[in-house]
Design a protein around this motif. Structure first.
Motif, PDB file in Angstrom:
ATOM      1  N   LYS A  38      15.785-101.448  91.713  1.00  0.00           N
ATOM      2  CA  LYS A  38      14.741-101.396  92.748  1.00  0.00           C
ATOM      3  C   LYS A  38      15.362-101.151  94.131  1.00  0.00           C
ATOM      4  O   LYS A  38      14.775-100.448  94.968  1.00  0.00           O
ATOM      5  CB  LYS A  38      13.933-102.685  92.749  1.00  0.00           C
ATOM      6  CG  LYS A  38      12.703-102.654  93.659  1.00  0.00           C
ATOM      7  CD  LYS A  38      11.881-103.920  93.509  1.00  0.00           C
ATOM      8  CE  LYS A  38      10.597-103.838  94.326  1.00  0.00           C
ATOM      9  NZ  LYS A  38      10.851-103.687  95.778  1.00  0.00           N
ATOM     10  N   HIS A  41      15.775 -97.494  94.500  1.00  0.00           N
ATOM     11  CA  HIS A  41      14.471 -96.870  94.735  1.00  0.00           C
ATOM     12  C   HIS A  41      13.983 -97.137  96.152  1.00  0.00           C
ATOM     13  O   HIS A  41      13.554 -96.226  96.869  1.00  0.00           O
ATOM     14  CB  HIS A  41      13.470 -97.402  93.710  1.00  0.00           C
ATOM     15  CG  HIS A  41      12.056 -97.001  93.963  1.00  0.00           C
ATOM     16  ND1 HIS A  41      11.193 -97.772  94.717  1.00  0.00           N
ATOM     17  CD2 HIS A  41      11.353 -95.914  93.575  1.00  0.00           C
ATOM     18  CE1 HIS A  41      10.022 -97.174  94.782  1.00  0.00           C
ATOM     19  NE2 HIS A  41      10.088 -96.050  94.092  1.00  0.00           N
ATOM     20  N   ASP A  42      14.073 -98.395  96.578  1.00  0.00           N
ATOM     21  CA  ASP A  42      13.558 -98.769  97.897  1.00  0.00           C
ATOM     22  C   ASP A  42      14.349 -98.112  99.025  1.00  0.00           C
ATOM     23  O   ASP A  42      13.793 -97.781 100.077  1.00  0.00           O
ATOM     24  CB  ASP A  42      13.575-100.284  98.068  1.00  0.00           C
ATOM     25  CG  ASP A  42      12.498-100.977  97.244  1.00  0.00           C
ATOM     26  OD1 ASP A  42      11.614-100.262  96.718  1.00  0.00           O
ATOM     27  OD2 ASP A  42      12.544-102.206  97.125  1.00  0.00           O
ATOM     28  N   ILE A 260      21.051 -94.208  90.299  1.00  0.00           N
ATOM     29  CA  ILE A 260      20.225 -95.349  89.891  1.00  0.00           C
ATOM     30  C   ILE A 260      20.919 -96.135  88.781  1.00  0.00           C
ATOM     31  O   ILE A 260      20.868 -97.371  88.749  1.00  0.00           O
ATOM     32  CB  ILE A 260      18.815 -94.881  89.475  1.00  0.00           C
ATOM     33  CG1 ILE A 260      17.877 -96.087  89.373  1.00  0.00           C
ATOM     34  CG2 ILE A 260      18.839 -94.084  88.173  1.00  0.00           C
ATOM     35  CD1 ILE A 260      16.411 -95.707  89.276  1.00  0.00           C
TER      36      ILE A 260
END
Length: 368
Positions: A38, A41-42, A260
């Motif tokens: 996350k 992604h953030d 990622i």
């Protein structure tokens, strides 16, 4: 060793509702690893770019894997998958006079796919005899003309563990390099590439390394790496935008990593190193030993003799995929392969979970 799962189970939300015993295929996802995904992604969603941070995470993952296997960071390449590693390794050996390669029937099928596609090499395949591989077979098939011997540390089907150090010594006597596929061992069995005398070793992140697909590591012994010139190499394997190869194993890198997956791997490897693979090995070995005995008491047929698969319980089942689908409905996750049901625990699993899975398997068999 039951204190290990008691201490760390809360990190794995899936374990609250499911019995997850499939680390030989995909381990349970730890909440901190999920947060790392996350974070990647953030950082894109909120800041628009994260290149510098992603490069830092890449180096962190490299350092953690080096620590895990007893290597130096410059001996580690970040690569997309172990299959890609094999192709790159094959391309790096073209300058050698010797053109003979040895691999085994225990190797993952991708090993055969790669080497059978190399028209410049002759290959020998060491057969499985009585459920195992024996040193005398290596002594016979590795010759003075062998450039590379490929071996799995642990057999993906039934968990058979090989004596890599003994094989490395034998290969060295014949003048062969040794490539070890550690995908089924890294993360739950201690590895020491220096002590064992390994030339190359590869492992991906989605199994016992607690990560997700899209990333793997390649170790190349530093004395060897600078002598190799992989044809499958690109700008991450060069000195910046220079055409010259990078030093060490980095020359085996190609393009931009799957960042990622890098974020996930850096956190997951840090967790494994914090716990200690020796502790994990002892715990997994103990609960698997109990499970094999319990499975035998239930009348289930094991794929190998007790003691030869310390980290895996493989149960024979002609309808393994069908059984696994039924178990999944009961929230028991295992890893079927052909005619085997593989129960592959990690440090977060308990003896009772394995016994519960075996009870459910026995119930499916009884209902047929």
């Amino acid at each position: 060793m039951e204190h290990l799962p008691q201490r760390y189970r809360q990190l794995f939300p899936t374990l609250q509702t499911h019995t997850v015993l499939a680390s030989c295929s995909q381990s349970a996802l730890a909440e901190p690893v999920s947060r790392a995904i996350k974070d990647y992604h953030d950082s894109l969603l909120l800041m628009g770019t994260n290149w510098n941070e992603a490069i830092e995470k890449t180096e962190s993952a490299r350092n953690e894997f080096a620590k895990l296997i007893g290597a130096e960071p410059n001996e580690i390449a970040i690569v997309p998958s172990v299959s890609d590693v094999l192709v790159t390794v094959a391309s790096s050996l073209s300058g050698f006079r010797k053109k003979h390669v040895v691999y085994t029937e225990m190797d993952f099928p991708a090993v055969s796919h790669v080497w059978q596609a190399q028209s410049d090499y002759t290959v020998s395949v060491i057969p499985v005899i009585d459920g195992g591989l024996h040193l005398k077979q290596y002594e016979k098939d590795i010759t003075d003309e062998t450039v590379l011997t490929c071996v799995p540390h642990v057999h993906y089907r039934d968990g058979f563990v090989q004596d890599v150090k003994a094989i490395a010594e034998m290969a060295k006597k014949k003048g062969s390099l040794l490539f070890v596929d550690a995908y089924q061992s890294a993360g739950h069995i201690p590895i020491d590439v220096k002590e064992w005398g390994v030339d190359m070793l590869a492992a991906g992140t989605r199994k016992y390394l607690l990560g997700i697909p899209g990333m793997a590591f390649l170790y190349v012994r530093k004395e060897l790496a600078d002598a190799l010139k992989p044809k499958s190499s690109a700008w991450f394997g060069r000195n910046g935008f220079d055409a010259a190869y990078a030093t060490g194993a980095r020359r085996f890198q190609t393009g931009t990593p799957a960042f990622i997956s890098v974020y996930a791997a850096a956190l997951a490897l840090s967790l494994l190193n914090h716990i200690g693979v020796s502790r994990i090995r002892d715990h997994v070995k103990t609960i698997c030993s109990d499970a094999r005995q319990y499975a035998a008491e239930k009348g289930l047929q094991l794929a190998a003799q007790a003691g030869r698969q310390p980290g895996l319980v493989a149960i024979r089942d002609e309808r393994a995929s069908e059984t696994a689908a039924l178990l999944k409905k009961k929230k028991v996750i295992c890893a079927p392969w052909d005619t085997l049901l593989r129960l592959a625990p990690h440090f977060y699993n308990t003896k009772d979970e394995l016994r519960h899975a075996i009870d459910e398997i026995a119930a499916v068999f009884s209902a047929r």
